[in-house]
Scaffold this active site. Structure first.
Site, PDB file in Angstrom:
ATOM      1  N   SER A 112       0.800  -1.218   0.000  1.00 14.13           N
ATOM      2  CA  SER A 112       0.000   0.000   0.000  1.00 14.13           C
ATOM      3  C   SER A 112       0.837   1.273   0.000  1.00 14.13           C
ATOM      4  CB  SER A 112      -0.953  -0.034   1.183  1.00 14.13           C
ATOM      5  OG  SER A 112      -1.864   1.018   1.080  1.00 14.13           O
ATOM      6  N   HIS A 113       0.690   2.069   1.052  1.00 19.47           N
ATOM      7  CA  HIS A 113       1.364   3.368   1.116  1.00 19.47           C
ATOM      8  C   HIS A 113       2.784   3.263   1.663  1.00 19.47           C
ATOM      9  CE1 HIS A 113      -0.480   2.288   4.829  1.00 19.47           C
ATOM     10  NE2 HIS A 113       0.362   3.061   5.457  1.00 19.47           N
ATOM     11  N   ASP A 281      -2.294   6.547  -3.309  1.00 15.70           N
ATOM     12  CA  ASP A 281      -1.181   5.825  -2.692  1.00 15.70           C
ATOM     13  C   ASP A 281      -0.644   4.715  -3.590  1.00 15.70           C
ATOM     14  OD1 ASP A 281      -3.299   4.024  -2.417  1.00 15.70           O
ATOM     15  OD2 ASP A 281      -2.558   3.235  -0.517  1.00 15.70           O
ATOM     16  N   ASP A 283      -1.038   1.511  -3.955  1.00 13.46           N
ATOM     17  CA  ASP A 283      -1.931   0.550  -4.602  1.00 13.46           C
ATOM     18  C   ASP A 283      -3.259   1.165  -5.025  1.00 13.46           C
ATOM     19  OD1 ASP A 283      -2.612   0.842  -1.891  1.00 13.46           O
ATOM     20  OD2 ASP A 283      -3.572  -1.115  -1.816  1.00 13.46           O
ATOM     21  N   ASP A 285      -5.772   2.680  -3.410  1.00 17.33           N
ATOM     22  CA  ASP A 285      -7.034   2.668  -2.655  1.00 17.33           C
ATOM     23  C   ASP A 285      -7.204   3.910  -1.773  1.00 17.33           C
ATOM     24  OD1 ASP A 285      -5.073   1.871  -0.887  1.00 17.33           O
ATOM     25  OD2 ASP A 285      -6.128   0.079  -0.174  1.00 17.33           O
ATOM     26  N   ARG A 286      -6.129   4.678  -1.575  1.00 13.21           N
ATOM     27  CA  ARG A 286      -6.259   5.901  -0.772  1.00 13.21           C
ATOM     28  C   ARG A 286      -6.331   7.133  -1.663  1.00 13.21           C
ATOM     29  NH1 ARG A 286      -2.706   5.623   4.694  1.00 13.21           N
ATOM     30  NH2 ARG A 286      -3.163   3.455   5.205  1.00 13.21           N
TER      31      ARG A 286
END
Ligand code: VG1
Ligand code: CO
Length: 547
Positions: A112-113, A281, A283, A285-286
């Site tokens: 992710s982030h 981010d 991936d 999703d943010r």
């Protein structure tokens, strides 16, 4: 090609956290580390005959891990794997593909982030057939399996060419390489008023989208520039790079500083900041959204999206309900109350929203950690939030600052901030939490820093759909005026402990709606430090990251 069963031994610590298993990339690259965890997943979900989706955010080791996972899926008897070209899929796009193709789940490769690269982080997450992160019962079973694993199955042979679209075979398994963007972009086009957004851009509206050299670049270019007519170059850092070009792909004011600087730059004869800015981010999703000269906190963003969702075609019939994670501000609750719809408070992590959405109880969900989404899929969705904002701005004909001012005038303002203390020795952090946990039950009625405690507890959640109880989800102290703070330890870090302190205070207005959040929250910040003795336990007076 040879089918092999390899003897292995359990590796300690393969315990999924808030969002899958995250470790240093070098740990994941270690002998049998990835293999053990993936075999544990396949053992638990009984891979034989099943269809899965596979993709990741393109970070370092993504390509190698994909080849291993595909060869293991085939060796475990999976029937078919749908994989994004070059093994790339944003997390929301993967969730959509799982649902669209009615598969049995998917494996998402991302941290992710968290920064990527050989010295960065890597991660693997299993999502179930509804498209969402596996619930705790499944992740616990995967972890339990990893502690007793004795062998794994893998085909040995040539790599597949994942740059080639279309069907290939691996043993008895079919591998379908698909365009990572096409189905997701089509979904967005169905949800939102693209003609209105197109007209907005055609009228000279300017946007900056910072994809931070992470996965959303190709998605954002296709949707914003190609389909919606935003000026070429609107999307910057648009090529996913294995190390994110050295950026920390976490869309907040600290790590997306270049975007913040551009959005807050004073106008000159030659320059005016864009009307709207956004970042996403690693991936995808943010999201962070920023107006010209105004930052929108994620909790406020969720509330604004809920209050205005009906301006988008997909939500024109209204919302069934809304949900937020417990540490997220109550701004969205006020919107729900005004609209007469249900609102839910869940533990941190998107997996807790799945049941509510599957049962039709909520349409929109969000977290203070720059995550918003809806029941169009079962992950938070960065570009979805950006597009809903654009849809709202196009239909309201207002600036971000005007939308926010209207919102606060109508609902009041939930001042909000999160303070992160990173890289704390785990034993210190645990000791601090243990002491505070022991104290919360007796706090009601006491005064801290002059603030009267109305309630305090260790948050537990009983899922309204299946009744499963999740305990120990964060210590919260609520004062009699509704102000509160929450303390919990991160479940996504890979080094030491990260202490998160969440702070909130409500102002009803009409006065006092335009304070600096840190100023507005100062008494609550002080109370939290006094009670938890953060400095005493961690040696830290001030946080590393303030959002
Ligand atoms: C953090 C956030 C949480 C989010 C999770 C995964 O977890 O606080 O809200 O769901 O990251 O997000 P934690 O346990 O570190 O607080 V993502 O974009 O990293 O999948
Ligand atoms: Co993410």
């Amino acid at each position: 090609m040879t089918l092999r069963t390899i003897q292995t031994q359990p590796i300690a610590g393969q315990k999924p956290g808030t969002s899958g298993l995250r470790k240093k990339t070098r740990v994941f690259m270690g002998p049998q580390y990835l293999e053990n965890f993936v075999q544990s997943i396949f053992d638990v979900v009984q891979a034989a005959g099943k269809t899965f989706v596979l993709g990741g955010d393109g970070r370092y080791f993504n390509d190698r891990a994909a080849q291993v996972i595909l060869r293991m899926a085939a060796a475990n008897g999976a029937a078919r794997v749908i994989v994004g070209r070059d093994a790339i899929l944003s997390t929301p796009a993967a969730s959509h593909l799982i649902r669209l193709n009615k598969t049995d789940g998917g494996i998402l490769m991302s941290a992710s982030h968290n920064p990527g690269g050989p010295d960065g982080d890597f991660g693997v997450k299993f999502n179930t057939a509804n498209g969402g992160p596996a619930p705790e019962a499944v992740t616990e079973a995967i972890y339990a399996r990893s502690t007793e694993i004795g062998q794994y199955h893998i085909w040995e042979g040539q790599d597949l060419d994942l740059s080639r679209m279309g069907r290939q075979e691996l043993g008895d398994m079919v591998v379908d390489v698909v365009d990572p963007v096409a189905d997701y972009a089509a979904l967005m086009e169905r949800l939102f008023d693209f003609p209105a957004i197109r007209a907005l851009f055609a009228g000279g509206f300017r946007m900056r989208m910072d994809s931070m050299n992470a996965v959303t670049g190709p998605y954002a270019v296709e949707i914003l520039e190609n389909r919606l007519g935003a000026a070429a170059g609107t999307v910057v850092n648009a090529t996913p790079l294995p190390d994110f070009g050295g950026l920390h792909p976490d869309p907040n004011p600290i790590w997306a500083k270049a975007l913040m600087d551009e959005m807050f730059a004073p106008p000159t004869a030659a320059f005016a900041a864009p009307d709207f800015g956004a970042a996403s981010d690693g991936d995808g999703d943010r999201n962070m959204v920023v107006g010209r000269g105004i930052y929108v906190s994620p909790s406020d963003s969720l509330a604004v999206l809920a209050a205005n969702a009906q301006l988008a075609p997909a939500y024109a019939q209204g919302l069934a309900g809304v949900a937020r994670s417990m540490p997220t501000s109550a701004a969205v609750d006020r919107v729900a109350q005004a609209m007469g719809i249900a609102h839910f408070e869940t533990p941190t992590g998107w997996k807790f929203f799945g049941n509510l959405m599957d049962a039709g109880k909520v349409t929109l969900c969000g977290e203070e950690s720059f995550g918003t989404g809806s029941d169009h899929l079962r992950e938070k969705d960065g570009l979805w939030a950006v597009l809903l904002w654009l849809n709202i701005l196009a239909r309201r004909g207002q600036s971000v600052a005007e939308v926010m001012a209207d919102h606060w005038a109508r609902f009041g303002r939930n001042y909000y901030s999160r303070h992160d203390f990173e890289g704390i020795p785990a034993d210190r952090a645990e000791a601090m939490m243990a002491r505070l946990r022991g104290r919360v039950s007796g706090l009601a009625g006491q005064k801290i820093n002059g603030l009267l405690v109305a309630a305090a507890d260790d948050f537990a959640y009983a899922d309204p759909v299946d009744g499963v109880v999740s305990k120990g989800q964060g210590l919260r102290v609520i004062f009699d005026d509704g102000a509160r703070f929450v303390v919990r330890l991160s479940g996504t870090g890979t080094e030491g402990a990260t202490l998160r302190l969440y702070l909130e205070r409500y102002a009803a207005g009409p006065e006092g709606l335009d304070l600096d959040p840190q100023m507005a929250l100062a008494p609550v910040i002080r109370a939290a430090h006094l009670l938890a003795d953060i400095a005493g336990f961690t040696g830290r007076e001030s946080p590393d990251v303030v959002t």
